[in-house]
Design an enzyme around this catalytic site. Structure first.
Site, PDB file in Angstrom:
ATOM      1  N   SER A   9       0.887  -1.323  -0.009  1.00 18.84           N
ATOM      2  CA  SER A   9       0.016  -0.120  -0.031  1.00 18.84           C
ATOM      3  C   SER A   9       0.764   1.147   0.080  1.00 18.84           C
ATOM      4  CB  SER A   9      -1.031   0.169   1.346  1.00 18.84           C
ATOM      5  OG  SER A   9      -0.055   0.143   2.499  1.00 18.84           O
ATOM      6  N   THR A  46      -1.536   3.300   3.326  1.00 22.34           N
ATOM      7  CA  THR A  46      -0.851   4.703   3.429  1.00 22.34           C
ATOM      8  C   THR A  46      -0.271   5.011   4.772  1.00 22.34           C
ATOM      9  OG1 THR A  46      -2.766   5.772   2.424  1.00 22.34           O
ATOM     10  CG2 THR A  46      -1.557   7.105   3.926  1.00 22.34           C
ATOM     11  N   THR A  53       1.582   6.996  -0.067  1.00 22.48           N
ATOM     12  CA  THR A  53       0.736   5.878  -0.444  1.00 22.48           C
ATOM     13  C   THR A  53       0.680   5.604  -1.778  1.00 22.48           C
ATOM     14  OG1 THR A  53      -1.533   5.142  -0.030  1.00 22.48           O
ATOM     15  CG2 THR A  53      -1.256   7.352  -0.975  1.00 22.48           C
ATOM     16  N   ARG A  80      -6.561   8.410 -10.745  1.00 24.89           N
ATOM     17  CA  ARG A  80      -7.245   8.847  -9.568  1.00 24.89           C
ATOM     18  C   ARG A  80      -6.231   9.598  -8.510  1.00 24.89           C
ATOM     19  NH1 ARG A  80      -6.707   6.989  -3.928  1.00 24.89           N
ATOM     20  NH2 ARG A  80      -8.957   7.114  -2.819  1.00 24.89           N
ATOM     21  N   THR A 112      -5.950   8.213   6.982  1.00 25.93           N
ATOM     22  CA  THR A 112      -5.744   7.012   6.173  1.00 25.93           C
ATOM     23  C   THR A 112      -7.285   6.548   5.875  1.00 25.93           C
ATOM     24  OG1 THR A 112      -4.994   4.674   6.027  1.00 25.93           O
ATOM     25  CG2 THR A 112      -5.434   5.558   7.989  1.00 25.93           C
ATOM     26  N   GLY A 113      -7.330   5.870   4.795  1.00 23.83           N
ATOM     27  CA  GLY A 113      -8.571   5.346   4.584  1.00 23.83           C
ATOM     28  C   GLY A 113      -9.379   5.740   3.227  1.00 23.83           C
TER      29      GLY A 113
HETATM   30  N1  ASP Z   1      -6.166   7.294   2.026  1.00 27.44           N
HETATM   31  C1  ASP Z   1      -5.626   6.694   0.704  1.00 27.44           C
HETATM   32  C2  ASP Z   1      -6.250   7.103  -0.586  1.00 27.44           C
HETATM   33  O1  ASP Z   1      -7.273   7.201  -0.272  1.00 27.44           O
HETATM   34  C3  ASP Z   1      -5.872   5.131   0.817  1.00 27.44           C
HETATM   35  C4  ASP Z   1      -5.612   4.448   2.513  1.00 27.44           C
HETATM   36  O2  ASP Z   1      -5.157   5.021   3.239  1.00 27.44           O
HETATM   37  O3  ASP Z   1      -6.289   3.700   2.577  1.00 27.44           O
HETATM   38  O4  ASP Z   1      -5.636   6.948  -1.591  1.00 27.44           O
END
Ligand code: ASP
Length: 325
Positions: free
Chosen positions: A83, A185, A203, A213, A236-237
């Protein structure tokens, strides 16, 4: 990966068994201007190793900015981490594209998005911050800037990630899944012995995303915000949800109003939950914050988000509190 208990045992045993090392560390430690520093916090369990690398700077009076860039370089270079950086899962067309940003104690900011072929994109974001009049470079232009500044061009798609992508292609369903095994991330924020804050976020973004994207991670105010008077936050997320509330800036502004780091993160999470009141397996966001006093806290939508903390007295992996059990 060491467990939390092992880490705590390791820290305690090392200090008890090596009193001379402790004495040396105390003797050589610069006087801390900040009551709570130095301290570093970062997202997910891979934050433990990243914090270790950051601590090599912070523990010796180094600058928070140097510490966070060195810290996140560890997962960026780890091909097993799917990731972040090398080995990141590709977009749905098979391209690994990375996002990162950085902020320092003077409120300077740098960012790169949708960059291919460069492993250390947090360091690249720092270059944008320090060596250009701009904040953000994307795509081809960011790659060109990287190569002009001595970064090496590499293939970031490892055989493992290519295999996973080819497997995904069989159904090609784009459905972000929020669970602890799918963590993405690294966001890292630190307070140094001089009392200064810096942070970075890096990330490969959501796995199998649409080509082009960009998530929250490289966006100043969304994936990261640092205000040296108040504190720093990262996220994160599911980036789309973080962008829509300018999440990390919101967290820092709540700390400015007097909220604790955890409370500030909770307020940001509740803003998202208010729009999506039903628990959804595919919706996870976690915020992590550190204030000027060295207090830290986190909050996430659903269970599973962990963050790593490293200071003189603590080396731990902590479960973030969550809105849904
Ligand atoms: N926040 C990151 C994104 O949307 C991915 C993640 O942290 O899960 O690219």
């Amino acid at each position: 990966m060491r467990s939390r208990r092992e880490i705590l045992q390791y820290t305690g045993a090392a200090l008890a068994a090596l009193p001379f090392a402790k004495a040396f560390a105390q003797a050589s430690k610069p006087e801390a201007k900040s009551p709570g520093g130095p301290i570093v916090v970062s997202t997910w369990n891979f934050g433990v190793q990243a914090n270790d690398a950051a601590w090599k700077f912070l523990g010796h009076g180094g600058r928070a900015l140097d510490a966070v860039i060195a810290g996140v370089a560890v997962p960026e270079a780890d091909p097993k981490n799917q990731s972040v950086g090398l080995g990141g899962l590709p977009d749905r067309d098979g391209h690994v594209t990375l996002d990162a940003c950085v902020m320092d104690e003077n409120g300077n900011a740098g960012s790169v998005a949708c960059v291919e072929h460069i492993v250390h994109v947090a360091a690249l974001a720092r270059k944008v911050m320090e060596n250009t009049p701009h904040v953000m470079l994307v795509g081809e232009g960011a790659l060109q800037f990287a190569l002009a500044n001595g970064f090496q061009k590499e293939n970031l798609l490892t055989p493992e990630s290519e295999k996973a992508w080819r497997e995904w292609l069989k159904t090609a369903q784009y459905r972000p899944v929020a669970n602890v095994e799918n963590h993405d991330t690294i966001g890292m924020v630190a307070l140094d012995a001089a009392g200064n804050l810096s942070g970075t976020c890096t990330t490969s973004g959501m796995a199998y995303k649409m080509r082009g994207r960009v998530g929250d991670s490289p966006l100043i105010g969304a994936g990261l915000f640092v205000d040296n008077e108040v504190g720093a936050a990262t996220s994160t997320g599911l980036g789309e949800e973080v962008i829509k509330i300018v999440g990390s800036h919101l967290v820092v502004e709540q700390m400015r109003l007097g909220k604790s780091p955890e409370e500030a993160c909770r307020i940001a999470v509740e803003r998202i939950v208010k729009k999506h009141p039903q628990k959804r397996e595919d919706l996870q966001v976690g915020f992590l914050a550190l204030n000027k006093q060295g207090e830290h806290g986190a909050y996430c939508i659903q269970k599973g988000f962990q963050y790593a903390v490293r200071s003189d007295s603590v080396n731990a992996l902590i479960d973030g509190k969550s809105h849904f059990a």
